[in-house]
Design a protein around this motif. Structure first.
Motif: not given
Length: 465
Positions: A320-334
RNA sequence: GGCGUCGUGGCCAAGUGGUAAGGCAAGGGUCUGCAAAACCCUCAUCACGGGUUCGAAUCCCGUCGACGCCUCCA
């Protein structure tokens, strides 16, 4: 290329359908006279997973699951309860249908019942008599003649001579050969019965499945399934009946699941070590039972105890942990991390199929999901946005649903949510003031109510346990 | 007695000829006020004895053990 272990040949064989893209699958259901137990659940789950995977691989599956609703035990139970046997069995059919739905088992294509197949059963027996594969005895019973079937015993690997030597059954006088089995049983006084050319009576245990198979799927089917305790005599006798009737090979692949073990022994009614599906679901969610099955191999005995169930539950939480949403403050991946995640998703699909193609190696398939979840979680930890996670999570969702896992976060009542959110707001204020004891108290008390609080950089999240 | 399945780390369990997936538990670490979650690291030579092979957990023989079926059973 999908390979399936075939009980008949005791080999793992390449799977080829009789008709392109269509799979005819018949799975022995239950005799309905009592609450179904988790052993029945295991079998239903195994064949649900097989069916889902076949569909994922592009087949159309005609999945037939029968209900045996005319039987000695039903008659006996009905007598105890002073109830009509067919009303009793109908009640348990509805009950089991509900159990299966609760377990997220897809509905079968059809659910034939013995009581509704009577004319065909009688006709089937008549043909067997014509072909001299069966005979009516003076006592009103009709028996199948095992010596008429030259390869009788081929599924279970037995020889008639061996079976006679080991037989502990009281042999009916009326039988020509001790191993002959009843196709039709003459009614005893007061028993439910149907008219037949041999007088009032009811079908023997095995003939219904032969008749219902013929009615629903035709003379030949692709997969015949059930628990391995059915190999003998049930499936052995089914083959004998059907092949004597049609003169053709009956099922291409015989697939049998192992038995659920409770305390080192098979769970069964006669041993009294039963946990009903309802009892189980009152304690744990359906995914846990499914995970228990997935973690093992369907043909092997499956250990059912607190340890294995706890582990299965943890496994479910982990997925289930894989399906949790991204952080609201996510800055993005390289860019390279995005590419790595994409390639992890692709190889997950391939590895998943490779595992499942190998006689439904669900343990291997689950391992693939764990690996993918690690990639997704790492990406999220590294500040991936929801958009960047979307595709990998989509693959994850797709593959887990092929296994029938729901992976839903638990829901409480809508009313409770507002109060929990309120408490969390208050706690946020308390934490600002660094009143840790109070803040921890709120967290602990909520945990007692099965609400898990997790603090992170961008706020506090909560979920039901 | 007959038929069959099987014996992999503390536990569950993949792998069926080229030097052991995964999960749980445990220990260490990152993060955190502390937790939790997540992530990283550590943790087995495959029941025993022979044999085949350059090489076996993986094939063959034997021994021991477990389980299932032979009677209603998913």
């Amino acid at each position: 290329m999908l390979k399936i272990y075939n009980t008949l040949t005791r080999k793992t064989e390449e799977f080829q359908t009789l008709e392109p893209d269509l799979v005819k699958m018949y799975v022995c259901g239950v005799t309905v006279y009592n609450d179904a137990h988790v052993g029945h659940a295991m079998s239903a789950l195994v064949f649900d997973i097989i069916r889902r995977y076949l569909e994922y691989r592009g087949h159309t599956v005609k999945h037939v699951m029968n209900y045996t609703d005319v039987d000695d035990k039903i008659i006996q139970r009905a007598k105890q309860l002073n109830e009509d046997p067919l009303i009793l069995s109908q009640r348990y059919i509805e009950d089991y249908t509900q159990d299966l739905a609760s377990l997220n088992v897809l509905p079968a294509t059809s659910y034939p019942q013995v009581s509704k197949t009577m004319p065909l059963i009688i006709k089937f027996i008549e043909v067997l008599i014509q072909k001299e594969a069966a005979y009516a005895a003076p006592n009103g019973d009709v028996y199948f003649s095992v010596i008429s079937d030259k390869d009788y015993g081929k599924l279970s690997g037995r020889k008639l001579d061996d079976m006679q030597a080991g037989s502990r059954i009281e042999v009916e006088e009326a039988k020509d050969h001790p191993m002959d089995f009843a196709l039709w049983k003459a009614a005893k006084p007061g028993e439910i019965s149907w008219d037949s050319p041999w007088g009032k009576g009811r079908p023997g245990w095995h003939i219904e499945c032969s008749a219902m198979n013929l009615a629903e799927l035709g003379e030949q089917i692709d997969i015949h399934g059930g628990g391995n305790d059915l190999i003998f005599p049930h499936h052995e006798n089914e083959i004998a009946q059907t092949e004597s009737y049609t003169g053709r090979e009956f099922a291409r692949y015989w697939v049998h699941n192992g038995m659920l073990q409770l305390g080192g022994e098979k769970m069964s009614k006669s041993l009294g070590n039963i946990v009903s599906i309802k009892e189980f679901l009152s304690q744990r969610e359906a995914d846990v039972m499914r995970m228990l099955v997935l973690n093992g191999s369907y043909r092997a005995p499956l250990l059912f105890n607190d340890d294995t169930l706890d582990a299965a539950q943890k496994n479910v939480e982990r997925l289930k942990s894989a399906l949790r949403p991204a952080s609201a403050s996510a800055s993005g991946l390289a860019a390279d991390a995005i590419a790595a995640l994409a390639s992890a998703s692709e190889s997950a699909k391939t590895n998943f199929t490779d595992a499942m193609d190998n006689d439904f190696n669900t343990a291997g398939a689950i391992a693939v999901l764990f690996e993918l979840s690690k990639f997704i979680n790492t990406a999220r930890d590294n500040s991936a946005t929801g958009e960047q996670l979307k595709s990998a999570q989509g693959v994850f969702r797709e593959l887990s649903s092929v296994l029938g896992l729901k992976l839903e976060e638990k829901k409480g009542s809508g009313d409770a949510e507002a109060f929990i959110n309120l408490l969390i707001e208050v706690r946020a204020e308390v934490r600002k003031q660094k009143l840790w004891a109070l803040s921890d108290q709120i967290r602990d008390k909520l945990k007692e109510l099965n609400v898990i609080i997790e603090d992170s950089k961008d706020g506090t999240k909560w979920r039901y346990l």
